[in-house]
Design an enzyme around this catalytic site. Structure first.
Site, PDB file in Angstrom:
ATOM      1  N   GLU A 281      27.435 -52.386  -6.854  1.00  0.00           N
ATOM      2  CA  GLU A 281      26.453 -52.182  -7.920  1.00  0.00           C
ATOM      3  C   GLU A 281      25.180 -52.983  -7.658  1.00  0.00           C
ATOM      4  O   GLU A 281      25.015 -54.095  -8.183  1.00  0.00           O
ATOM      5  CB  GLU A 281      27.040 -52.563  -9.287  1.00  0.00           C
TER       6      GLU A 281
ATOM      7  N   GLU B   6      33.443 -45.810  -9.626  1.00  0.00           N
ATOM      8  CA  GLU B   6      33.995 -46.694 -10.662  1.00  0.00           C
ATOM      9  C   GLU B   6      33.543 -46.208 -12.028  1.00  0.00           C
ATOM     10  O   GLU B   6      32.381 -45.872 -12.216  1.00  0.00           O
ATOM     11  CB  GLU B   6      33.498 -48.140 -10.443  1.00  0.00           C
TER      12      GLU B   6
HETATM   13  C1  IDC Z   1      34.713 -56.987 -14.496  1.00  0.00           C
HETATM   14  C2  IDC Z   1      36.168 -57.136 -14.830  1.00  0.00           C
HETATM   15  C3  IDC Z   1      36.392 -58.477 -15.480  1.00  0.00           C
HETATM   16  C4  IDC Z   1      35.863 -59.557 -14.559  1.00  0.00           C
HETATM   17  C5  IDC Z   1      34.416 -59.301 -14.192  1.00  0.00           C
HETATM   18  C6  IDC Z   1      33.943 -60.315 -13.180  1.00  0.00           C
HETATM   19  O1  IDC Z   1      36.569 -56.070 -15.675  1.00  0.00           O
HETATM   20  O2  IDC Z   1      37.768 -58.680 -15.712  1.00  0.00           O
HETATM   21  O3  IDC Z   1      35.947 -60.801 -15.219  1.00  0.00           O
HETATM   22  O4  IDC Z   1      34.283 -58.010 -13.636  1.00  0.00           O
HETATM   23  O5  IDC Z   1      32.682 -60.026 -12.673  1.00  0.00           O
HETATM   24  C7  IDC Z   1      31.291 -53.363 -13.377  1.00  0.00           C
HETATM   25  C8  IDC Z   1      31.712 -54.067 -12.145  1.00  0.00           C
HETATM   26  C9  IDC Z   1      33.076 -54.687 -12.325  1.00  0.00           C
HETATM   27  C10 IDC Z   1      33.289 -55.214 -13.725  1.00  0.00           C
HETATM   28  C11 IDC Z   1      33.242 -54.040 -14.695  1.00  0.00           C
HETATM   29  C12 IDC Z   1      33.500 -54.426 -16.148  1.00  0.00           C
HETATM   30  O6  IDC Z   1      31.689 -53.244 -10.997  1.00  0.00           O
HETATM   31  O7  IDC Z   1      33.209 -55.720 -11.365  1.00  0.00           O
HETATM   32  O8  IDC Z   1      34.575 -55.777 -13.791  1.00  0.00           O
HETATM   33  N1  IDC Z   1      31.945 -53.404 -14.554  1.00  0.00           N
HETATM   34  O9  IDC Z   1      32.533 -55.331 -16.593  1.00  0.00           O
HETATM   35  N2  IDC Z   1      30.205 -52.648 -13.512  1.00  0.00           N
HETATM   36  C13 IDC Z   1      30.125 -52.233 -14.796  1.00  0.00           C
HETATM   37  C14 IDC Z   1      31.220 -52.703 -15.479  1.00  0.00           C
END
Ligand code: IDC
Length: 484
Positions: free
Chosen positions: A310, A402
């Site tokens: 991202e 994702e």
């Molecule tokens: C989130 C996980 C969370 C963790 C966090 C850390 O759900 O448990 O603590 O990352 O950075 C994304 C990202 C993905 C995120 C997810 C939800 O690719 O890493 O995971 N998210 O926030 N992009 C949009 C949402």
């Protein structure tokens, strides 16, 4: 892909310890001349007609150094260094020097780092260099004549990859058996018959946090109970991920690729950059990582490369520049693997930063067999995002690498109406997807109830959250892949 290849590995170890015995009352000297020096080098080359990729692991067996130069000499005058990564290369005649880059200049005693380059050769063969120096110290063992150089890597220097599995490729009706090597055709993902398909599957959570969720039982459940086509392997780069131990994370990813392969699923290797949002911050790491995983998995037909999860806070032009430097490294090693490029604004095609897909449509990545990532979280992103994905998908090959059924935080309740609209849209447009996450984290996006990964049961619905139930129902719907 059948690349004629030969792999060579040499281990050269030496110690040139400037042995000085100092009495307790002696003032300790501070000059480098007194420092213990020594180094071990492994050089591995994958060669094909006229070209090769070399990976070099340098281990510092002396005192800590801050800045290093590796020297070696090509045995044949026709050998040339081309594009390199994780070091700055110079060649004069057959002599090559590789200097550290900013992030790997400090090498602790016992510490190691891996660098590499793509090269060319014109002679009758492509022999490996046999002698290396590190900051002028020869790594050949000549200063330790009583100890013959070891012929296998010492335990502190594991080889950069685990060997490919000997398991035969899957047969029968698995997604990989039916569809084979995929390629991009027009705006579609096409199978070995040139027919558009949609892959549906799940993403791991961060491998650094949930390693225990990816075991034989959980992956069996994903392949046979969920009937998933795809496992996305989310390897965070920061947040205690890859950057803390490149060798261990690379091996972990390669092992999961094997696990997916054994079960006939596609493996999507996700270089999970997130913070910082500029992919250029991780450019050298990406080159090192992808050179390794692409070479290691080149002979498989089920591996897809996602080079930047991202990007955020950077222009599309910067993302494109990054992609055009990483893709050649992958292609040199695995010429026909599909590469997925992240888009601006957390892979929203720019929408989350006030833009839209036009910047990509008008200025696509200059490479073939490339797709673009789109991410959404159903409780946060609705009609305007769906409209932009549909508009883009008519012009660009899109892959939803994702998405969540919940809010962009990864937590909160499932938005069933929005999630249904999204999955219906992806089904209609044959857009492949991976859902976040196949894990038991205590957050709304996780498919399993907390504690599930401490047990041995993953199949069925008793272990699932609301999101897990929703996704299992959608993913296990029969695929109906074209077979001619
Ligand atoms: C989130 C996980 C969370 C963790 C966090 C850390 O759900 O448990 O603590 O990352 O950075 C994304 C990202 C993905 C995120 C997810 C939800 O690719 O890493 O995971 N998210 O926030 N992009 C949009 C949402």
């Amino acid at each position: 892909m059948n690349i004629p290849r030969s792999a060579r590995r040499h281990l050269l170890a030496a110690g040139a310890a400037a042995a000085l015995t100092l009495g307790a009352s002696t003032l300790l000297p501070t000059t480098n001349a007194m420092a213990a020096t020594g180094c071990a080098v492994t050089y591995t080359a994958n060669s094909w007609a006229g070209g090769f990729t070399a990976n070099i692991t340098i281990t510092n067996l002396g005192d800590a150094v801050d800045g290093w130069t590796l020297g070696f000499t090509f045995p044949d005058p026709g050998q040339r260094v081309g594009q390199g990564w994780s070091a700055t290369y110079q060649q004069s005649g057959q002599s090559v020097t590789a200097r550290n880059v900013s992030y790997n200049g400090s090498l602790a005693g016992g510490g190691s780092t891996t660098i590499g380059f793509n090269g060319t050769w014109t002679g009758a063969s492509n022999p490996s260099p046999t002698s290396f120096t590190l900051n002028g110290t020869v790594c050949t063992g000549s200063t330790t004549p009583t100890t013959p150089p070891p012929t296998t890597p010492p335990p502190t220097t594991p080889p950069p990859t685990t060997p490919p599995p000997t398991t035969p490729p899957p047969t029968g009706q698995t997604p990989v058996a039916i569809n084979g090597q995929l390629r991009v055709c027009g705006v579609n993902l096409c199978n070995q018959y040139g027919r558009p398909i949609q892959l549906r599957g799940m993403s791991t959570h961060g491998l650094q946090w949930f390693p225990h969720c990816y075991n034989d039982a959980s992956l069996d459940a994903l392949a046979t109970d969920w009937r998933s086509d795809l496992l996305r392997i989310a390897m965070y780069v920061q947040e205690d991920g890859y950057e803390t131990n490149p060798t261990a994370f690379t091996n972990r990813v390669n092992t999961l690729v094997d696990e997916a392969s054994e079960r006939g699923m596609y493996a999507l290797i996700d270089f999970h950059t997130l913070t910082p949002g500029d992919p250029m911050y991780n450019l050298e790491r990406a080159k090192t990582f992808f050179a390794n995983v692409a070479a290691r998995n080149a002979d498989k037909n089920n591996v897809i490369y996602e080079i930047a999860n991202e990007p955020n806070g950077v222009s599309w032009q910067t993302i494109k520049n990054y992609a055009e430097q990483v893709i050649p490294v992958i292609r040199a090693n695995d010429p026909d693997g599909i590469v997925i490029v992240g888009t601006r604004g957390w892979s929203s095609l720019g929408v989350s930063e006030g833009g839209n897909a036009t910047e990509v449509i008008n200025n696509p990545v200059n490479a073939a067999n490339v797709m673009y990532a789109f991410h959404f979280y159903a409780a946060s992103h609705r009609d305007s995002y769906r409209a932009e994905l549909e508009r883009a998908a008519a012009r660009l090959p899109m892959f939803v690498t994702e998405f969540g059924t919940v809010s962009y935080t990864g937590d909160g309740g499932v938005d069933t109406a929005s999630s249904t609209a999204w999955v219906d849209l992806m089904d209609r447009l044959k857009i492949s997807y991976a859902n976040w996450t196949y894990s038991d984290k205590a957050e709304g996006s996780a498919a399993f109830k907390p504690g599930t990964c401490n047990g041995s049961t993953y199949a069925g619905t008793a272990v699932l959250t609301e999101s897990g139930n929703f996704m299992r129902n959608r993913i296990r719907t029969p695929d109906n892949f074209p077979t001619s």
